[in-house]
Design a protein around this motif. Sequence first.
Motif, PDB file in Angstrom:
ATOM      1  N   SER A 258      -5.466 -87.871  65.010  1.00 23.68           N
ATOM      2  CA  SER A 258      -5.977 -87.642  63.903  1.00 23.68           C
ATOM      3  C   SER A 258      -7.094 -86.690  63.834  1.00 23.68           C
ATOM      4  O   SER A 258      -7.913 -86.571  64.816  1.00 23.68           O
ATOM      5  N   ASP A 259      -7.083 -85.437  62.904  1.00 30.91           N
ATOM      6  CA  ASP A 259      -8.351 -84.725  62.784  1.00 30.91           C
ATOM      7  C   ASP A 259      -9.346 -85.370  62.109  1.00 30.91           C
ATOM      8  O   ASP A 259     -10.321 -84.635  61.889  1.00 30.91           O
ATOM      9  N   ASN A 260      -9.318 -86.590  61.663  1.00 33.64           N
ATOM     10  CA  ASN A 260     -10.491 -87.072  61.209  1.00 33.64           C
ATOM     11  C   ASN A 260     -11.090 -88.239  61.868  1.00 33.64           C
ATOM     12  O   ASN A 260     -10.569 -89.204  62.615  1.00 33.64           O
ATOM     13  N   CYS A 261     -12.485 -87.882  62.159  1.00 33.10           N
ATOM     14  CA  CYS A 261     -13.214 -88.852  62.701  1.00 33.10           C
ATOM     15  C   CYS A 261     -13.261 -90.309  62.225  1.00 33.10           C
ATOM     16  O   CYS A 261     -13.127 -90.614  60.900  1.00 33.10           O
ATOM     17  N   THR A 262     -12.912 -91.481  63.040  1.00 35.27           N
ATOM     18  CA  THR A 262     -12.903 -92.870  62.131  1.00 35.27           C
ATOM     19  C   THR A 262     -14.128 -93.331  61.570  1.00 35.27           C
ATOM     20  O   THR A 262     -14.468 -94.282  60.930  1.00 35.27           O
ATOM     21  N   HIS A 263     -15.420 -92.516  61.914  1.00 30.35           N
ATOM     22  CA  HIS A 263     -16.951 -92.952  61.381  1.00 30.35           C
ATOM     23  C   HIS A 263     -16.849 -92.558  59.882  1.00 30.35           C
ATOM     24  O   HIS A 263     -16.918 -93.362  59.030  1.00 30.35           O
ATOM     25  N   ILE A 264     -16.951 -91.397  59.574  1.00 30.61           N
ATOM     26  CA  ILE A 264     -16.866 -90.870  58.055  1.00 30.61           C
ATOM     27  C   ILE A 264     -16.015 -89.514  57.976  1.00 30.61           C
ATOM     28  O   ILE A 264     -16.210 -88.985  57.171  1.00 30.61           O
ATOM     29  N   SER A 265     -14.890 -89.597  58.796  1.00 31.66           N
ATOM     30  CA  SER A 265     -13.959 -88.401  58.513  1.00 31.66           C
ATOM     31  C   SER A 265     -14.417 -87.004  59.104  1.00 31.66           C
ATOM     32  O   SER A 265     -13.949 -86.119  58.400  1.00 31.66           O
ATOM     33  N   GLY A 266     -15.291 -86.874  59.949  1.00 27.28           N
ATOM     34  CA  GLY A 266     -15.666 -85.692  60.255  1.00 27.28           C
ATOM     35  C   GLY A 266     -14.520 -84.928  61.028  1.00 27.28           C
ATOM     36  O   GLY A 266     -13.562 -85.464  61.624  1.00 27.28           O
ATOM     37  N   PRO A 267     -14.473 -83.564  60.664  1.00 26.82           N
ATOM     38  CA  PRO A 267     -13.316 -82.650  61.244  1.00 26.82           C
ATOM     39  C   PRO A 267     -13.373 -82.599  62.720  1.00 26.82           C
ATOM     40  O   PRO A 267     -14.096 -81.675  63.117  1.00 26.82           O
TER      41      PRO A 267
ATOM     42  N   GLY B 205      -6.975 -92.570  72.380  1.00 24.90           N
ATOM     43  CA  GLY B 205      -7.893 -93.053  70.849  1.00 24.90           C
ATOM     44  C   GLY B 205      -9.016 -93.914  71.095  1.00 24.90           C
ATOM     45  O   GLY B 205      -9.356 -93.903  70.126  1.00 24.90           O
ATOM     46  N   LYS B 206      -9.114 -94.468  72.393  1.00 24.42           N
ATOM     47  CA  LYS B 206     -10.433 -95.296  72.419  1.00 24.42           C
ATOM     48  C   LYS B 206     -11.772 -94.579  72.123  1.00 24.42           C
ATOM     49  O   LYS B 206     -12.096 -93.460  72.666  1.00 24.42           O
ATOM     50  N   VAL B 207     -12.578 -95.386  71.558  1.00 22.37           N
ATOM     51  CA  VAL B 207     -13.816 -94.868  71.032  1.00 22.37           C
ATOM     52  C   VAL B 207     -14.681 -95.125  72.376  1.00 22.37           C
ATOM     53  O   VAL B 207     -14.511 -96.176  72.933  1.00 22.37           O
ATOM     54  N   LEU B 208     -15.444 -93.981  72.772  1.00 18.88           N
ATOM     55  CA  LEU B 208     -16.085 -94.070  73.856  1.00 18.88           C
ATOM     56  C   LEU B 208     -17.772 -94.161  73.678  1.00 18.88           C
ATOM     57  O   LEU B 208     -18.461 -94.619  74.441  1.00 18.88           O
ATOM     58  N   ARG B 209     -17.890 -93.861  72.434  1.00 22.19           N
ATOM     59  CA  ARG B 209     -19.342 -93.808  71.947  1.00 22.19           C
ATOM     60  C   ARG B 209     -19.366 -94.004  70.570  1.00 22.19           C
ATOM     61  O   ARG B 209     -18.677 -93.152  69.748  1.00 22.19           O
ATOM     62  N   GLY B 210     -20.218 -94.749  69.863  1.00 20.83           N
ATOM     63  CA  GLY B 210     -20.390 -94.778  68.272  1.00 20.83           C
ATOM     64  C   GLY B 210     -21.325 -93.368  67.786  1.00 20.83           C
ATOM     65  O   GLY B 210     -21.699 -92.654  68.715  1.00 20.83           O
ATOM     66  N   PRO B 211     -21.435 -93.608  66.502  1.00 20.27           N
ATOM     67  CA  PRO B 211     -21.170 -94.599  65.639  1.00 20.27           C
ATOM     68  C   PRO B 211     -20.005 -95.185  65.154  1.00 20.27           C
ATOM     69  O   PRO B 211     -19.731 -96.148  64.443  1.00 20.27           O
ATOM     70  N   ALA B 212     -18.840 -94.327  65.456  1.00 19.96           N
ATOM     71  CA  ALA B 212     -17.468 -94.716  65.126  1.00 19.96           C
ATOM     72  C   ALA B 212     -17.321 -96.264  66.047  1.00 19.96           C
ATOM     73  O   ALA B 212     -17.644 -96.395  67.078  1.00 19.96           O
ATOM     74  N   ARG B 213     -16.663 -97.058  65.065  1.00 21.27           N
ATOM     75  CA  ARG B 213     -16.156 -98.467  65.768  1.00 21.27           C
ATOM     76  C   ARG B 213     -14.664 -98.454  65.652  1.00 21.27           C
ATOM     77  O   ARG B 213     -14.308 -99.649  66.536  1.00 21.27           O
ATOM     78  N   TYR B 214     -13.872 -97.755  65.249  1.00 24.53           N
ATOM     79  CA  TYR B 214     -12.457 -97.928  65.237  1.00 24.53           C
ATOM     80  C   TYR B 214     -11.798 -96.709  66.020  1.00 24.53           C
ATOM     81  O   TYR B 214     -12.463 -95.629  65.988  1.00 24.53           O
ATOM     82  N   ASP B 215     -10.704 -96.988  66.852  1.00 24.31           N
ATOM     83  CA  ASP B 215     -10.075 -95.914  67.706  1.00 24.31           C
ATOM     84  C   ASP B 215      -9.387 -94.942  66.822  1.00 24.31           C
ATOM     85  O   ASP B 215      -9.302 -95.200  65.604  1.00 24.31           O
ATOM     86  N   LEU B 216      -9.366 -93.720  67.394  1.00 24.72           N
ATOM     87  CA  LEU B 216      -8.760 -92.633  66.707  1.00 24.72           C
ATOM     88  C   LEU B 216      -7.105 -92.849  66.689  1.00 24.72           C
ATOM     89  O   LEU B 216      -6.699 -93.352  67.806  1.00 24.72           O
ATOM     90  N   ILE B 217      -6.684 -92.429  65.712  1.00 21.61           N
ATOM     91  CA  ILE B 217      -4.865 -92.579  65.725  1.00 21.61           C
ATOM     92  C   ILE B 217      -4.571 -91.265  66.440  1.00 21.61           C
ATOM     93  O   ILE B 217      -4.850 -90.262  66.583  1.00 21.61           O
ATOM     94  N   THR B 218      -3.614 -91.626  67.309  1.00 20.67           N
ATOM     95  CA  THR B 218      -2.974 -90.700  68.561  1.00 20.67           C
ATOM     96  C   THR B 218      -1.477 -90.587  67.972  1.00 20.67           C
ATOM     97  O   THR B 218      -1.005 -91.883  67.496  1.00 20.67           O
TER      98      THR B 218
END
Length: 106
Positions: A41-50, A75-88
């Motif tokens: 996904s081209d959207n960060c799971t934090h606040i949809s950053g490109p 897709g695993k989060v390695l560092r926040g502030p995102a808490r949800y994994d990335l969709i692959t």
Amino acid sequence: MTEFIKAADLSDIREGKLYPVDIDGEPVCLTKIDGTIYAFSDNCTHISGPLNRGELDGCVITCPLHGARFDITNGKVLRGPARYDLITFPVKIEENSVLVGLPDDE
């Protein structure tokens, strides 16, 4: 069942470079790492950053807005502030086409 849609020509995807595409209204980013093409996904799971404007270091993408980091291979989060994994998304190569699998809307 997953539907595979042509996202790019194989020659469009260069090693270590980010390649944003829109697949059926879904923003997806493609890249090639060690010869393998990944789609996420081209959207960060934090606040949809490109993410296509982020920094790619090996298989780790860093969001340009707040620095969240993800492993693009799973897709695993390695560092926040995102808490949800990335969709692959699954990728298939057919002849010279890169196909990306999007889940059916059920």
